[in-house]
Design an enzyme around this catalytic site. Structure first.
Site, PDB file in Angstrom:
ATOM      1  N   HIS A 128       0.875  -1.204   0.000  1.00  0.00           N
ATOM      2  CA  HIS A 128       0.000   0.000   0.000  1.00  0.00           C
ATOM      3  C   HIS A 128       0.897   1.234   0.000  1.00  0.00           C
ATOM      4  O   HIS A 128       1.519   1.567   1.004  1.00  0.00           O
ATOM      5  CB  HIS A 128      -0.898   0.016   1.249  1.00  0.00           C
TER       6      HIS A 128
ATOM      7  N   HIS B  44       1.602   5.403  -1.717  1.00  0.00           N
ATOM      8  CA  HIS B  44       1.249   6.578  -2.522  1.00  0.00           C
ATOM      9  C   HIS B  44       2.517   7.140  -3.150  1.00  0.00           C
ATOM     10  O   HIS B  44       3.431   7.564  -2.436  1.00  0.00           O
ATOM     11  CB  HIS B  44       0.576   7.648  -1.651  1.00  0.00           C
ATOM     12  N   LEU B  45       2.555   7.150  -4.483  1.00  0.00           N
ATOM     13  CA  LEU B  45       3.752   7.623  -5.187  1.00  0.00           C
ATOM     14  C   LEU B  45       3.580   9.004  -5.811  1.00  0.00           C
ATOM     15  O   LEU B  45       4.543   9.587  -6.286  1.00  0.00           O
ATOM     16  CB  LEU B  45       4.143   6.628  -6.285  1.00  0.00           C
ATOM     17  N   ARG B  46       2.314   9.519  -5.830  1.00  0.00           N
ATOM     18  CA  ARG B  46       2.058  10.820  -6.475  1.00  0.00           C
ATOM     19  C   ARG B  46       2.477  10.778  -7.951  1.00  0.00           C
ATOM     20  O   ARG B  46       2.572   9.723  -8.550  1.00  0.00           O
ATOM     21  CB  ARG B  46       2.752  11.968  -5.726  1.00  0.00           C
TER      22      ARG B  46
ATOM     23  N   ASN C  59      -5.046   7.376  -6.084  1.00  0.00           N
ATOM     24  CA  ASN C  59      -5.716   8.645  -5.747  1.00  0.00           C
ATOM     25  C   ASN C  59      -4.931   9.867  -6.219  1.00  0.00           C
ATOM     26  O   ASN C  59      -4.567  10.746  -5.448  1.00  0.00           O
ATOM     27  CB  ASN C  59      -6.018   8.730  -4.237  1.00  0.00           C
TER      28      ASN C  59
ATOM     29  N   LYS D 198      -9.427   0.008  -5.836  1.00  0.00           N
ATOM     30  CA  LYS D 198      -9.477   0.657  -4.527  1.00  0.00           C
ATOM     31  C   LYS D 198     -10.802   1.346  -4.289  1.00  0.00           C
ATOM     32  O   LYS D 198     -11.246   2.166  -5.081  1.00  0.00           O
ATOM     33  CB  LYS D 198      -8.336   1.695  -4.440  1.00  0.00           C
TER      34      LYS D 198
ATOM     35  N   HIS E 160     -10.449   1.422   1.757  1.00  0.00           N
ATOM     36  CA  HIS E 160     -10.198   2.406   2.807  1.00  0.00           C
ATOM     37  C   HIS E 160     -11.395   2.287   3.738  1.00  0.00           C
ATOM     38  O   HIS E 160     -12.484   2.760   3.425  1.00  0.00           O
ATOM     39  CB  HIS E 160     -10.083   3.825   2.239  1.00  0.00           C
TER      40      HIS E 160
ATOM     41  N   HIS F 145      -4.625  -0.573   5.816  1.00  0.00           N
ATOM     42  CA  HIS F 145      -4.179   0.162   7.012  1.00  0.00           C
ATOM     43  C   HIS F 145      -5.151   0.041   8.178  1.00  0.00           C
ATOM     44  O   HIS F 145      -5.725   1.037   8.612  1.00  0.00           O
ATOM     45  CB  HIS F 145      -3.860   1.623   6.685  1.00  0.00           C
TER      46      HIS F 145
ATOM     47  N   LEU G  75      -4.747   9.398   7.949  1.00  0.00           N
ATOM     48  CA  LEU G  75      -6.046   8.714   7.984  1.00  0.00           C
ATOM     49  C   LEU G  75      -5.856   7.261   7.598  1.00  0.00           C
ATOM     50  O   LEU G  75      -5.093   6.988   6.663  1.00  0.00           O
ATOM     51  CB  LEU G  75      -7.040   9.401   7.030  1.00  0.00           C
TER      52      LEU G  75
ATOM     53  N   ASP H 200       1.478   2.664   3.514  1.00  0.00           N
ATOM     54  CA  ASP H 200       0.639   3.851   3.345  1.00  0.00           C
ATOM     55  C   ASP H 200       1.497   5.113   3.406  1.00  0.00           C
ATOM     56  O   ASP H 200       1.031   6.155   3.848  1.00  0.00           O
ATOM     57  CB  ASP H 200      -0.492   3.897   4.384  1.00  0.00           C
TER      58      ASP H 200
ATOM     59  N   HIS I  22       3.207  14.590   1.627  1.00  0.00           N
ATOM     60  CA  HIS I  22       2.640  15.922   1.381  1.00  0.00           C
ATOM     61  C   HIS I  22       3.737  16.924   1.725  1.00  0.00           C
ATOM     62  O   HIS I  22       4.537  16.673   2.629  1.00  0.00           O
ATOM     63  CB  HIS I  22       1.434  16.182   2.299  1.00  0.00           C
TER      64      HIS I  22
ATOM     65  N   ALA J 103      -3.744  14.986   5.441  1.00  0.00           N
ATOM     66  CA  ALA J 103      -3.527  13.712   6.127  1.00  0.00           C
ATOM     67  C   ALA J 103      -2.492  12.901   5.363  1.00  0.00           C
ATOM     68  O   ALA J 103      -2.577  12.776   4.141  1.00  0.00           O
ATOM     69  CB  ALA J 103      -4.841  12.934   6.197  1.00  0.00           C
TER      70      ALA J 103
HETATM   71  C1  NCD Z   1      -3.349   9.218   1.994  1.00  0.00           C
HETATM   72  C2  NCD Z   1      -2.861  10.227   0.968  1.00  0.00           C
HETATM   73  O1  NCD Z   1      -2.347  11.280   1.379  1.00  0.00           O
HETATM   74  O2  NCD Z   1      -2.959   9.966  -0.232  1.00  0.00           O
HETATM   75  N1  NCD Z   1      -3.363   9.834   3.297  1.00  0.00           N
HETATM   76  C3  NCD Z   1      -3.300   9.188   4.489  1.00  0.00           C
HETATM   77  O3  NCD Z   1      -3.410   9.854   5.535  1.00  0.00           O
HETATM   78  N2  NCD Z   1      -3.117   7.906   4.579  1.00  0.00           N
HETATM   79  C4  NCD Z   1      -4.677   8.689   1.596  1.00  0.00           C
HETATM   80  C5  NCD Z   1      -5.101   7.476   2.380  1.00  0.00           C
HETATM   81  O4  NCD Z   1      -4.561   6.390   2.203  1.00  0.00           O
HETATM   82  O5  NCD Z   1      -6.014   7.602   3.200  1.00  0.00           O
HETATM   83 ZN    ZN Z   2      -3.215   5.159   1.613  1.00  0.00          ZN
END
Ligand code: NCD
Ligand code: ZN
Length: 345
Positions: free
Chosen positions: A13, A15-17, A41, A101, A138, A176, A221, A249, A253, A265
């Site tokens: 899990h 997030h790579l943006r 996302n 997802k 989620h 998560h 989150l 996860d 940011h 988050a």
């Molecule tokens: C994630 C994100 O920033 O893309 N943020 C997080 O707090 N985990 C989104 C997510 O997985 O809820």
């Molecule tokens: Zn996530």
């Protein structure tokens, strides 16, 4: 023990943006993990096979030359009210999309396009069940009247349990998990139900958000929970139960977007993910359980081969950098400026 060598882990899990931000964070993960399930996302979200293939190509192109052959992105689709069953069939046929997802609309970062009512997705979920494509959830309700610390438990009762009854052969990853309720639910559910656990939920409880003042870099989150829940998560992760596996996860940011009147988050852990997990497992006296959690259970659940290469962690104190570059902005990592006692060789 001065070093441990074990099978190359995967991150189930992540997030790579995109764009310059992708280029900034990807090397951190590619140095540590052989594969990662990449969350969809983005803005706009990755809702079609075509978009997922294009995103995959951007990820591969962003890999530094030295890591080019060593890392495989495992793609996902973002489920919306309008995702068609035909898209699921195409996703399965692509061979590179490994999950779909579910973000309840408004649950977290970039989830406005998420599902407003799960009943709208029944035909699509049936296609996923038939085509053996896992649903990644989620697991939080978004109702304003539900306390933010209870959103996971309420999601189980209102959404997840009925969903499993309706689609008993649908494979589901409860992403998560943060509560005892979720751990107990997954442990008791059928073999089609598994869960990822982050490093930060193993290391921190909700006091970390308010330690001497408000700590935006500990806000994610689902939000951190009480100590009792952290203990149960640590027990589950170190239990050897194949339903529980590693998913960081890691959610970068910029410092500005975190230290803000309405901070985003997400906690960034990719810089030291496996070291953070090793720290948690060592605290539980269960370092010998790390390999199965990090390198076997996820691959087995996703029906992918286990990795054959290995990594080594050595016992050595080092200090996590205060910040990393993030496409011209700053990214504050978990444990910034603090020591860790394990280091990836
Ligand atoms: C994630 C994100 O920033 O893309 N943020 C997080 O707090 N985990 C989104 C997510 O997985 O809820
Ligand atoms: Zn996530």
């Amino acid at each position: 023990m001065t070093s441990i060598t074990f099978t190359h882990p995967d991150d189930w899990h992540l997030h790579l943006r995109d764009g310059e931000q992708l280029r900034a964070v990807l090397p951190h993960t590619a140095k540590q993990f052989a594969r990662a399930i990449v969350m969809p996302n983005l803005r706009p979200p990755v809702v079609t096979v075509e978009m997922a293939l294009a995103y995959r190509a951007r990820i591969l192109a962003a890999l530094p030359a030295a890591l080019q052959s060593g890392f495989e992105p495992l793609m996902t689709l973002y489920l919306t009210d309008n995702t068609l069953p035909s898209e699921i069939i195409r996703a399965k046929e692509s061979g590179v999309i490994h999950g779909v997802k579910l973000y309840p609309a408004g649950a977290t970062t970039n989830s406005d396009a998420g599902v407003t009512d799960i009943a709208k997705c029944y035909a699509t979920l049936a296609a996923m069940e038939q085509n053996n494509l896992p649903l990644l959830v989620h697991g939080e309700v978004t109702d304003a009247d539900v306390d933010v610390f209870d959103r996971e438990k309420v999601f189980i009762d209102r959404i997840l349990a009925p969903l499993i009854q309706r689609f008993p052969d649908l494979r589901i990853v409860f992403e998560h998990v943060t509560t005892r309720d979720a751990v107990q639910f997954v442990a008791a559910a059928s073999r089609h139900i598994a869960a990822t656990i982050t490093a930060h939920h193993l290391l921190l409880n909700r006091n970390a958000i308010f330690q001497g003042g408000i700590r935006p870099h500990h806000y994610c989150l689902p939000v951190l929970k009480r100590e009792i829940h952290r203990k149960v998560l640590l027990e589950a992760a170190t239990s050897g139960n194949p339903k529980f596996f590693l998913g960081t996860d890691s959610a970068p940011h910029s410092q500005m977007n975190k230290e803000n009147v309405c901070g985003c988050a997400g906690i960034f852990t990719a810089h030291a993910a496996i070291e953070l997990y090793a720290t948690a497992f060592e605290q539980a006296g269960a370092l010998n359980k790390l390999e199965a959690f990090a390198s076997f259970h996820g691959a087995d659940f996703y029906q992918l081969p286990r990795n054959t290469s290995s990594i080594t962690l050595k016992k050595e104190s080092w200090v996590v950098p205060e910040q990393f570059d993030f496409a011209g902005e700053q990214l504050i990592p978990l444990y910034a400026g603090n020591p860790l006692n394990w280091k990836l060789v």
